[in-house]
Design an enzyme around this catalytic site. Structure first.
Site, PDB file in Angstrom:
ATOM      1  N   PHE A 130     -56.556 -20.938  -7.363  1.00  0.00           N
ATOM      2  CA  PHE A 130     -57.436 -19.987  -8.043  1.00  0.00           C
ATOM      3  C   PHE A 130     -56.872 -19.718  -9.447  1.00  0.00           C
ATOM      4  CE2 PHE A 130     -58.974 -15.665  -8.918  1.00  0.00           C
ATOM      5  CZ  PHE A 130     -60.320 -15.802  -8.608  1.00  0.00           C
ATOM      6  N   ASP A 200     -50.255 -17.496  -1.048  1.00  0.00           N
ATOM      7  CA  ASP A 200     -51.420 -16.671  -1.341  1.00  0.00           C
ATOM      8  C   ASP A 200     -52.345 -16.737  -0.126  1.00  0.00           C
ATOM      9  OD1 ASP A 200     -53.949 -15.719  -2.151  1.00  0.00           O
ATOM     10  OD2 ASP A 200     -53.463 -16.098  -4.248  1.00  0.00           O
ATOM     11  N   TYR A 223     -60.334  -7.323   0.009  1.00  0.00           N
ATOM     12  CA  TYR A 223     -61.775  -7.087  -0.176  1.00  0.00           C
ATOM     13  C   TYR A 223     -62.621  -8.272   0.271  1.00  0.00           C
ATOM     14  CZ  TYR A 223     -60.451  -9.462  -4.520  1.00  0.00           C
ATOM     15  OH  TYR A 223     -59.907 -10.339  -5.412  1.00  0.00           O
ATOM     16  N   LYS A 224     -61.977  -9.381   0.676  1.00  0.00           N
ATOM     17  CA  LYS A 224     -62.749 -10.537   1.141  1.00  0.00           C
ATOM     18  C   LYS A 224     -63.001 -10.385   2.646  1.00  0.00           C
ATOM     19  CE  LYS A 224     -61.221 -13.322  -2.738  1.00  0.00           C
ATOM     20  NZ  LYS A 224     -60.116 -14.075  -3.309  1.00  0.00           N
ATOM     21  N   ARG A 368     -70.577 -22.497  -2.361  1.00  0.00           N
ATOM     22  CA  ARG A 368     -69.697 -22.020  -1.290  1.00  0.00           C
ATOM     23  C   ARG A 368     -70.482 -21.144  -0.313  1.00  0.00           C
ATOM     24  NH1 ARG A 368     -64.379 -19.062  -3.309  1.00  0.00           N
ATOM     25  NH2 ARG A 368     -65.959 -17.571  -4.002  1.00  0.00           N
TER      26      ARG A 368
HETATM   27  C1  LIG Z   1     -59.743 -13.720  -4.659  1.00  0.00           C
HETATM   28  C2  LIG Z   1     -58.490 -14.359  -5.138  1.00  0.00           C
HETATM   29  C3  LIG Z   1     -57.688 -13.747  -6.122  1.00  0.00           C
HETATM   30  C4  LIG Z   1     -58.168 -12.486  -6.784  1.00  0.00           C
HETATM   31  O1  LIG Z   1     -57.203 -11.853  -7.523  1.00  0.00           O
HETATM   32  P1  LIG Z   1     -57.471 -10.322  -7.919  1.00  0.00           P
HETATM   33  O2  LIG Z   1     -56.273  -9.930  -8.683  1.00  0.00           O
HETATM   34  O3  LIG Z   1     -57.663  -9.572  -6.635  1.00  0.00           O
HETATM   35  O4  LIG Z   1     -58.728 -10.280  -8.716  1.00  0.00           O
HETATM   36  C5  LIG Z   1     -56.506 -14.365  -6.476  1.00  0.00           C
HETATM   37  N1  LIG Z   1     -56.112 -15.519  -5.897  1.00  0.00           N
HETATM   38  C6  LIG Z   1     -56.877 -16.139  -4.957  1.00  0.00           C
HETATM   39  C7  LIG Z   1     -56.407 -17.421  -4.348  1.00  0.00           C
HETATM   40  C8  LIG Z   1     -58.083 -15.580  -4.561  1.00  0.00           C
HETATM   41  O5  LIG Z   1     -58.830 -16.187  -3.654  1.00  0.00           O
END
Ligand SMILES: *Cc1c(COP(=O)(O)O)cnc(C)c1O
Length: 409
Positions: A130, A200, A223-224, A368
């Site tokens: 990400f 992560d 939040y997911k 997705r």
């Molecule tokens: C959703 C997600 C994030 C989001 O980071 P935030 O700081 O919460 O906005 C980061 N890394 C991955 C792999 C994600 O899926």
């Protein structure tokens, strides 16, 4: 061949009737006419959340005011909430601290890991991770005077590991394809090279069982799949073996050993508490804890079994549509999402959303679909697949209005 033709909506309804997890759907607010396949991005709202947040506002804040730091347990929310998240990732009490955002937790995990490996200049980062993970690695490399070695896009991790590597940051489940890494094997390889492993877990916690024991650090969001609400606190896991030595590079007062002596010099609190920084977003914690109450009752093996069944059903119903499957076909290798490539993925997704099937689009060509086992039914999967077939078959996505890009895709 043509196995999809033997799957009926009535058959899916029968699966729902026999589903041991079907009661959980009642815990959530789900709008009529919507099949929500976006629980991998923003989890649905638990019914109990509104009352819990209202209580935090009207009683804890409105009536008890500042006393609530003690009486409502506000001060300890990062730890008490972390302890509730811990079982979902295979961790024990005192090993997980909630707070901040995922991106900030990544910075703190990297800062701690790099300080534990002062003589090793390299951070290994995955170009398929990400973007925020990669950006934070870039910022940390600059802040702490290290260099980045990239893997991914065909470059395997093995080629990157050496005596100069301090830390490796990887996602357990790929946010685009849903591919799952073998956590234990990767962790063992990284540690055999003398480096520290940071996982992560953004697309793992609440989606499949995780056993984080053995890793050095982990971070994730709530939040997911965990339904903590938009902007809900993230979390960090610190392995017990590192808790004495690991330091928080953002050494704020909430992580101080004795914050209310107001000393000028920073002294880290014992354990994971030192990874706290400043005042916690109390109202967001209220929402998150409402959801974690539900998760306390959930058996992650049942979640995984249903997740595999849902993603398998969706693929079986849609793989004849001529899309390119980006997700591993073997369920062992995928998380709780299915991604398809289509050159016009953006307008296809917009047309789908217009017809009540909510997924999302990730550039350049990925659609997705996330499958949250707590509130999705087999009939939802059936309906979503039919709608996708209709959008593609009738080429509904060709309408102009679906091609104009919105700020958030
Ligand atoms: C959703 C997600 C994030 C989001 O980071 P935030 O700081 O919460 O906005 C980061 N890394 C991955 C792999 C994600 O899926």
């Amino acid at each position: 061949m043509m196995g999809y033709m033997s799957i009926t909506r009535a058959g899916c309804a029968a699966l729902d009737a026999a589903d041991p997890m079907s009661d959980y759907r009642d815990e959530f607010v789900l709008p009529d006419g919507v099949v929500y396949l976006l629980g991998n991005s923003l989890g649905a709202l638990p019914r109990r959340t509104a009352a819990r947040v209202a209580h935090a506002v009207t009683a804890e804040w409105g009536q008890d005011l500042g006393a609530s730091w003690n009486t409502a347990g506000w001060w300890n929310l990062p730890q008490t909430t972390g302890d509730r998240i811990a079982p979902l990732i295979g961790a024990g009490p005192g090993q997980v601290l909630a707070g901040d955002s995922t991106s900030i937790m990544i910075f703190k995990a990297l800062g701690a890991a790099l300080a534990l490996r002062p003589d090793r200049p390299v951070i290994v980062s995955d170009v398929d991770n990400f973007p925020s993970d990669q950006y934070v690695v870039q910022g940390a490399a600059q802040a702490f005077g290290r260099e980045i070695r990239e893997i991914g896009a065909g470059t395997p991790m093995e080629s990157a590991l050496g005596a100069d590597v301090a830390a490796v940051l990887l996602s357990h489940v790929d946010y685009r394809t849903g591919a799952v890494r073998d956590m234990a094997t990767v962790t063992a390889r990284v540690q055999a090279a003398g480096a520290l492993m940071i996982w992560d877990l953004c697309h793992s916690a609440g989606a499949l069982p995780v056993d984080i024991t053995g890793a050095d650090f982990a971070i994730g969001c709530t939040y997911k799949y965990l339904n903590g609400g938009p902007g809900a606190p993230a979390y960090i896991y610190v392995a017990p073996k590192h808790q004495e030595a690991a330091r928080n590079v953002i050494s704020g007062w909430h992580g101080h050993a004795t914050p209310f002596t107001f000393e000028p010099a920073y002294q880290p609190a014992p354990g994971v508490r030192r990874f706290a920084v400043g005042s916690p977003p109390v109202l967001s914690y209220a929402a998150l804890n409402a959801s974690l109450e539900i998760w306390e009752k959930v058996d992650m093996r049942s979640v995984r079994a249903k997740s595999v069944a849902l993603t398998e059903l969706f693929i079986e119903l849609t793989e004849h549509l001529g899309l390119e499957l980006a997700t591993p076909r073997d369920p062992v290798e995928r998380g709780s999402q299915v991604s398809y490539r289509h050159p016009d993925g953006y307008p296809v997704m917009r047309a789908l959303i217009d017809m009540g099937v909510h997924g999302d689009y990730r550039a350049p060509d990925l659609m997705r679909f996330g499958f949250a086992p707590l509130y999705l039914r087999y009939v939802d999967v059936y309906d979503a697949a039919n709608t996708l077939a209709e959008v593609l078959g009738k080429e509904l996505w060709r309408e102009d209005r679906y091609h104009r890009r919105l700020p958030v895709t």
